[in-house]
Design a protein around this motif. Structure first.
Motif, PDB file in Angstrom:
ATOM      1  N   ASP A  25      51.474  50.279  38.719  1.00  0.00           N
ATOM      2  CA  ASP A  25      50.658  50.566  37.352  1.00  0.00           C
ATOM      3  C   ASP A  25      49.247  49.795  37.557  1.00  0.00           C
ATOM      4  N   ILE A  26      49.022  48.895  38.142  1.00  0.00           N
ATOM      5  CA  ILE A  26      47.909  48.124  38.509  1.00  0.00           C
ATOM      6  C   ILE A  26      46.933  48.806  39.516  1.00  0.00           C
ATOM      7  N   GLU A  27      47.622  49.849  40.202  1.00  0.00           N
ATOM      8  CA  GLU A  27      46.760  50.684  41.164  1.00  0.00           C
ATOM      9  C   GLU A  27      46.323  51.988  40.371  1.00  0.00           C
ATOM     10  N   LYS A  28      47.287  52.170  39.325  1.00  0.00           N
ATOM     11  CA  LYS A  28      46.907  53.315  38.764  1.00  0.00           C
ATOM     12  C   LYS A  28      45.937  53.360  37.817  1.00  0.00           C
ATOM     13  N   LYS A  29      45.707  51.972  37.321  1.00  0.00           N
ATOM     14  CA  LYS A  29      44.600  51.396  36.619  1.00  0.00           C
ATOM     15  C   LYS A  29      43.141  51.319  37.173  1.00  0.00           C
ATOM     16  N   GLY A  30      43.212  51.606  38.612  1.00  0.00           N
ATOM     17  CA  GLY A  30      42.115  51.579  39.485  1.00  0.00           C
ATOM     18  C   GLY A  30      41.605  50.352  40.192  1.00  0.00           C
ATOM     19  N   ILE A  31      42.685  49.411  40.091  1.00  0.00           N
ATOM     20  CA  ILE A  31      42.540  48.162  41.017  1.00  0.00           C
ATOM     21  C   ILE A  31      43.795  47.760  41.927  1.00  0.00           C
ATOM     22  N   LEU A  32      42.960  47.438  43.117  1.00  0.00           N
ATOM     23  CA  LEU A  32      43.767  47.036  44.077  1.00  0.00           C
ATOM     24  C   LEU A  32      43.589  45.406  44.364  1.00  0.00           C
ATOM     25  N   LEU A  33      44.402  44.819  45.101  1.00  0.00           N
ATOM     26  CA  LEU A  33      44.675  43.379  45.065  1.00  0.00           C
ATOM     27  C   LEU A  33      44.802  43.015  46.584  1.00  0.00           C
ATOM     28  N   PRO A  34      44.042  43.305  47.419  1.00  0.00           N
ATOM     29  CA  PRO A  34      44.212  42.819  48.868  1.00  0.00           C
ATOM     30  C   PRO A  34      44.241  41.492  48.924  1.00  0.00           C
ATOM     31  N   ARG A  61      37.294  32.850  39.702  1.00  0.00           N
ATOM     32  CA  ARG A  61      36.766  33.663  38.718  1.00  0.00           C
ATOM     33  C   ARG A  61      36.677  35.026  39.195  1.00  0.00           C
ATOM     34  N   ALA A  62      36.670  35.197  40.560  1.00  0.00           N
ATOM     35  CA  ALA A  62      36.606  36.541  41.100  1.00  0.00           C
ATOM     36  C   ALA A  62      37.761  36.974  41.883  1.00  0.00           C
ATOM     37  N   GLY A  63      38.886  36.452  41.384  1.00  0.00           N
ATOM     38  CA  GLY A  63      40.084  37.008  42.167  1.00  0.00           C
ATOM     39  C   GLY A  63      41.239  36.418  41.643  1.00  0.00           C
ATOM     40  N   ILE A  64      42.403  36.514  42.332  1.00  0.00           N
ATOM     41  CA  ILE A  64      43.652  35.908  41.634  1.00  0.00           C
ATOM     42  C   ILE A  64      44.317  35.008  42.846  1.00  0.00           C
ATOM     43  N   LYS A  65      44.950  33.934  42.510  1.00  0.00           N
ATOM     44  CA  LYS A  65      45.551  33.210  43.459  1.00  0.00           C
ATOM     45  C   LYS A  65      46.984  33.016  43.127  1.00  0.00           C
ATOM     46  N   PHE A  66      47.859  33.220  43.820  1.00  0.00           N
ATOM     47  CA  PHE A  66      49.451  32.786  43.605  1.00  0.00           C
ATOM     48  C   PHE A  66      49.806  31.493  44.636  1.00  0.00           C
ATOM     49  N   ARG A 121      35.783  41.578  38.977  1.00  0.00           N
ATOM     50  CA  ARG A 121      36.374  40.602  38.284  1.00  0.00           C
ATOM     51  C   ARG A 121      37.818  40.812  38.043  1.00  0.00           C
ATOM     52  N   PRO A 122      38.832  40.195  37.675  1.00  0.00           N
ATOM     53  CA  PRO A 122      39.942  40.353  37.426  1.00  0.00           C
ATOM     54  C   PRO A 122      39.670  41.365  36.008  1.00  0.00           C
ATOM     55  N   PRO A 123      40.455  42.440  36.042  1.00  0.00           N
ATOM     56  CA  PRO A 123      40.191  43.348  34.709  1.00  0.00           C
ATOM     57  C   PRO A 123      40.782  42.430  33.513  1.00  0.00           C
ATOM     58  N   ARG A 124      40.113  43.176  32.456  1.00  0.00           N
ATOM     59  CA  ARG A 124      40.749  42.390  31.177  1.00  0.00           C
ATOM     60  C   ARG A 124      42.020  42.813  30.934  1.00  0.00           C
ATOM     61  N   PHE A 125      42.612  44.142  31.028  1.00  0.00           N
ATOM     62  CA  PHE A 125      43.876  44.660  30.920  1.00  0.00           C
ATOM     63  C   PHE A 125      44.953  43.505  31.721  1.00  0.00           C
ATOM     64  N   LEU A 126      44.471  43.138  32.867  1.00  0.00           N
ATOM     65  CA  LEU A 126      45.581  42.032  33.700  1.00  0.00           C
ATOM     66  C   LEU A 126      45.359  40.803  32.979  1.00  0.00           C
ATOM     67  N   MET A 127      44.201  40.370  32.966  1.00  0.00           N
ATOM     68  CA  MET A 127      43.987  39.105  32.134  1.00  0.00           C
ATOM     69  C   MET A 127      44.815  38.949  30.816  1.00  0.00           C
ATOM     70  N   GLU A 128      44.852  39.979  30.051  1.00  0.00           N
ATOM     71  CA  GLU A 128      45.374  39.916  28.692  1.00  0.00           C
ATOM     72  C   GLU A 128      46.816  39.827  28.816  1.00  0.00           C
ATOM     73  N   ILE A 129      47.546  40.496  29.786  1.00  0.00           N
ATOM     74  CA  ILE A 129      48.956  40.525  30.068  1.00  0.00           C
ATOM     75  C   ILE A 129      49.321  39.010  30.661  1.00  0.00           C
ATOM     76  N   ILE A 130      48.444  38.647  31.748  1.00  0.00           N
ATOM     77  CA  ILE A 130      48.799  37.177  32.039  1.00  0.00           C
ATOM     78  C   ILE A 130      48.719  36.248  30.839  1.00  0.00           C
ATOM     79  N   SER A 131      47.810  36.454  29.818  1.00  0.00           N
ATOM     80  CA  SER A 131      47.524  35.296  28.878  1.00  0.00           C
ATOM     81  C   SER A 131      48.638  35.324  28.211  1.00  0.00           C
ATOM     82  N   GLN A 132      49.151  36.634  27.591  1.00  0.00           N
ATOM     83  CA  GLN A 132      50.427  36.799  26.730  1.00  0.00           C
ATOM     84  C   GLN A 132      51.511  36.142  27.335  1.00  0.00           C
TER      85      GLN A 132
END
Length: 137
Positions: free
Chosen positions: A47-56, A85-90, A121-132
């Motif tokens: 779903d993330i890829e379908k929204k045009g974001i890849l997370l290498p 700020r410019a990515g995601i860390k797990f 930057r991490p897109p808004r849709f992703l950050m909103e879902i994570i925030s929820q």
């Protein structure tokens, strides 16, 4: 803190000649934890890829504490660190369920890129879902 637990039973194909989980397979387990984390948010990686974001994966670290063996039931904890700020860390922790022994810790850092390879930057849709998800804790 946004986190998720995934359980996984070690299969024979995960092990090496010594009968322990081959070291590189822990990165696969990290990926499994990360993918199930996103799925738990209601957002499969596709779903993330379908929204045009890849997370290498831009960086990976793994600290081996104790070996896992064939048929061990593992608990994979994936914790999202939103401080980048410019990515995601797990951050990850893998323990054996039977004795709760911590086997491996580590992390992966991911860039957010477009299909054309542009870093964003991490897109808004992703950050909103994570925030929820974080607000449910």
């Amino acid at each position: 803190m946004a986190d998720h637990i995934t359980k996984y039973r070690v299969i024979y194909g995960d092990t090496d000649k010594m009968g322990i989980v081959y070291h590189a397979n822990y990165l696969r387990l990290f990926e499994m934890g990360r993918a199930e984390f996103f799925r738990h948010l209601g957002l499969a990686y596709t779903d993330i890829e379908k929204k045009g974001i890849l997370l290498p994966v831009a960086e990976a670290y793994c600290k081996y504490l104790h070996p896992a063996k064939y048929d061990d039931m593992l608990i994979i904890q994936a914790v999202l660190d939103t401080s980048l700020r410019a990515g995601i860390k797990f951050d990850y922790s893998i323990e054996r369920e039977s004795d709760e022994k911590k086997l491996v810790t580590g992390y992966t850092k991911h860039a957010c890129i477009t299909p054309e390879g542009k870093v964003v930057r991490p897109p808004r849709f992703l950050m909103e879902i994570i925030s929820q998800f974080q607000n449910k804790d």
